[in-house]
Structures are given as C-alpha cells and as structure tokens.
Write a protein that holds these residues in place. Structure first.
Motif, PDB file in Angstrom:
ATOM      1  N   SER A  56      74.807  31.892  14.954  1.00 51.56           N
ATOM      2  CA  SER A  56      73.501  31.974  15.722  1.00 51.56           C
ATOM      3  C   SER A  56      73.815  32.030  17.028  1.00 51.56           C
ATOM      4  O   SER A  56      74.555  31.017  17.641  1.00 51.56           O
ATOM      5  N   LYS A  57      73.204  32.987  18.084  1.00 57.05           N
ATOM      6  CA  LYS A  57      73.344  32.847  19.422  1.00 57.05           C
ATOM      7  C   LYS A  57      72.690  31.387  19.818  1.00 57.05           C
ATOM      8  O   LYS A  57      71.726  30.851  19.195  1.00 57.05           O
ATOM      9  N   SER A  58      73.106  30.998  21.038  1.00 53.12           N
ATOM     10  CA  SER A  58      72.538  29.641  21.324  1.00 53.12           C
ATOM     11  C   SER A  58      71.307  29.575  21.537  1.00 53.12           C
ATOM     12  O   SER A  58      70.590  30.349  22.449  1.00 53.12           O
ATOM     13  N   PRO A  59      70.555  28.463  20.821  1.00 54.93           N
ATOM     14  CA  PRO A  59      68.992  28.240  21.221  1.00 54.93           C
ATOM     15  C   PRO A  59      68.681  27.781  22.575  1.00 54.93           C
ATOM     16  O   PRO A  59      67.659  27.479  23.107  1.00 54.93           O
ATOM     17  N   HIS A  60      69.887  27.327  23.355  1.00 54.59           N
ATOM     18  CA  HIS A  60      69.872  26.667  24.519  1.00 54.59           C
ATOM     19  C   HIS A  60      70.082  27.493  25.459  1.00 54.59           C
ATOM     20  O   HIS A  60      70.525  26.945  26.924  1.00 54.59           O
ATOM     21  N   GLU A  61      70.222  28.640  25.479  1.00 50.91           N
ATOM     22  CA  GLU A  61      70.668  29.701  26.543  1.00 50.91           C
ATOM     23  C   GLU A  61      69.583  29.996  27.469  1.00 50.91           C
ATOM     24  O   GLU A  61      68.481  30.213  27.048  1.00 50.91           O
ATOM     25  N   TYR A  62      69.743  29.828  28.810  1.00 56.87           N
ATOM     26  CA  TYR A  62      68.687  30.116  29.903  1.00 56.87           C
ATOM     27  C   TYR A  62      69.429  31.069  30.743  1.00 56.87           C
ATOM     28  O   TYR A  62      70.544  31.004  31.073  1.00 56.87           O
ATOM     29  N   ASP A  63      68.431  31.933  31.258  1.00 52.39           N
ATOM     30  CA  ASP A  63      68.756  32.840  32.374  1.00 52.39           C
ATOM     31  C   ASP A  63      68.438  32.230  34.019  1.00 52.39           C
ATOM     32  O   ASP A  63      67.129  31.771  33.950  1.00 52.39           O
ATOM     33  N   ILE A  64      69.277  32.101  34.660  1.00 56.31           N
ATOM     34  CA  ILE A  64      68.954  31.733  35.873  1.00 56.31           C
ATOM     35  C   ILE A  64      69.064  32.822  37.065  1.00 56.31           C
ATOM     36  O   ILE A  64      70.240  33.665  37.091  1.00 56.31           O
ATOM     37  N   VAL A  65      68.108  33.060  37.757  1.00 58.08           N
ATOM     38  CA  VAL A  65      67.981  34.129  38.701  1.00 58.08           C
ATOM     39  C   VAL A  65      67.467  33.612  40.024  1.00 58.08           C
ATOM     40  O   VAL A  65      66.858  32.752  40.170  1.00 58.08           O
ATOM     41  N   ALA A  66      68.131  34.376  40.869  1.00 56.91           N
ATOM     42  CA  ALA A  66      68.329  33.894  42.342  1.00 56.91           C
ATOM     43  C   ALA A  66      67.723  35.165  43.114  1.00 56.91           C
ATOM     44  O   ALA A  66      68.549  36.365  43.101  1.00 56.91           O
ATOM     45  N   ALA A  67      66.804  35.229  43.807  1.00 59.25           N
ATOM     46  CA  ALA A  67      66.357  36.330  44.943  1.00 59.25           C
ATOM     47  C   ALA A  67      66.827  35.526  46.440  1.00 59.25           C
ATOM     48  O   ALA A  67      66.296  34.336  46.534  1.00 59.25           O
ATOM     49  N   ILE A  68      67.441  36.340  47.214  1.00 62.33           N
ATOM     50  CA  ILE A  68      68.099  35.812  48.300  1.00 62.33           C
ATOM     51  C   ILE A  68      67.523  36.739  49.444  1.00 62.33           C
ATOM     52  O   ILE A  68      67.616  37.922  49.530  1.00 62.33           O
ATOM     53  N   PHE A  69      67.116  36.289  50.542  1.00 59.37           N
ATOM     54  CA  PHE A  69      66.760  36.609  51.561  1.00 59.37           C
ATOM     55  C   PHE A  69      67.270  36.150  52.950  1.00 59.37           C
ATOM     56  O   PHE A  69      67.668  35.033  52.929  1.00 59.37           O
ATOM     57  N   ASP A  70      67.245  37.060  53.948  1.00 59.09           N
ATOM     58  CA  ASP A  70      67.897  36.650  55.166  1.00 59.09           C
ATOM     59  C   ASP A  70      66.634  35.835  56.008  1.00 59.09           C
ATOM     60  O   ASP A  70      65.581  36.226  55.850  1.00 59.09           O
ATOM     61  N   ALA A  71      67.126  34.630  56.298  1.00 59.52           N
ATOM     62  CA  ALA A  71      65.964  33.635  56.588  1.00 59.52           C
ATOM     63  C   ALA A  71      65.350  34.093  57.944  1.00 59.52           C
ATOM     64  O   ALA A  71      64.165  33.786  58.324  1.00 59.52           O
TER      65      ALA A  71
END
Length: 149
Positions: free
Chosen positions: A60-75
């Motif tokens: 089975s695929k992991s039931p604890h898998e999460y996607d971490i997404v980052a949006a990055i901007f010039d400050a």
C-alpha cells in the motif's frame, strides 16, 4: 470569559504560534503549505509487485505521505522566484529527518516548489528550506508544522 474558555483560547494561541506559514529572510519571503498527498495524487491505492514467477505481494502507498509546497517571492520587489533550487529537510522534534530537492511546478500559471514526505506520527515537525539562486548566498528558512492535531 470563563476559565475554561480562557484556557482554550490560550491553547489555541499557542498552537497558532507553533504553526508558521510564512517567513522573510535573506531577501526572500516564503509561504509554506502542507497537504495530504491524496489531494495531489488521489486516494491511496495498492500496488501489485512480482516477487517471483508466481509470487505477488501487495504493498500500500503510505497513508502518512504529505506534499510540502513552497511559494517563494523576492522580499523587496514582490516578484515570484521561479529560478531557485529549493531543498527541504523535514524532521520531527529531536529526530534526524529526510532531505530532498523540491521540484518546480506550475500552479495557476505561477511557479511553486513541492515534494512528498512521510509524516508518520503525531509530532511537531521542523521544515527547513534552503533556497539557492545564482551566485547569491543560499537563504535558509525554518518553519514549524504542528501535526499533533
């Protein structure tokens, strides 16, 4: 306000302080989101693997898998960063974590960076992002993600 309501409000404020979604450092503003992998990949499925000519094992695929997404901007300019090399290291408190390069992806015509991680237990996780761009000094930002709720 009752004592119970005051204690609940204090607890909620503490949880909110532990879960950070944006930070600015080294000339970048970064927003981080953590979502269950099913939102991106669809529901978990079973994979049939062959161990031999007539043997099969269901994994089975992991039931604890999460996607971490980052949006990055010039400050300074507010421009979205689309030319970065982004590495994420995710670990529970006091534990060593896994590290991977986040892949650039298009969301609504803009660039974000994402990758999948296992978050197996109820814990307060540290998400450390390193953003490299051209010859500039790498920006390192650290976020807390509360996975105890």
């Amino acid at each position: 306000m009752s004592r119970d309501a005051a204690m609940a409000a204090e607890r909620d404020a503490a949880i909110a302080a532990e879960t950070e979604q944006s930070k600015t450092a080294d000339g970048l503003t970064v927003y981080v989101g953590v979502v269950p992998a099913e939102i991106v990949k669809g529901p978990p499925t079973h994979v049939l693997l062959s161990k031999g000519p007539h043997e099969y094992q269901i994994i089975s695929k992991s039931p604890h898998e999460y996607d971490i997404v980052a949006a990055i901007f010039d400050a300074t300019s507010g421009e979205r960063v689309s030319d970065g090399v982004v590495t994420a290291e995710v670990s529970g408190l006091g534990l060593s974590g896994s590290k991977t390069q986040l892949e650039p992806m298009q969301i609504a015509g803009t660039t974000a960076y994402g990758g999948f991680f296992d978050l197996p237990g109820s814990d307060l996780y540290i998400v450390k992002l390193t953003v490299e761009r051209g010859g500039a000094k790498p920006a390192v930002l650290q976020f807390k993600y509360d996975h105890r709720r």
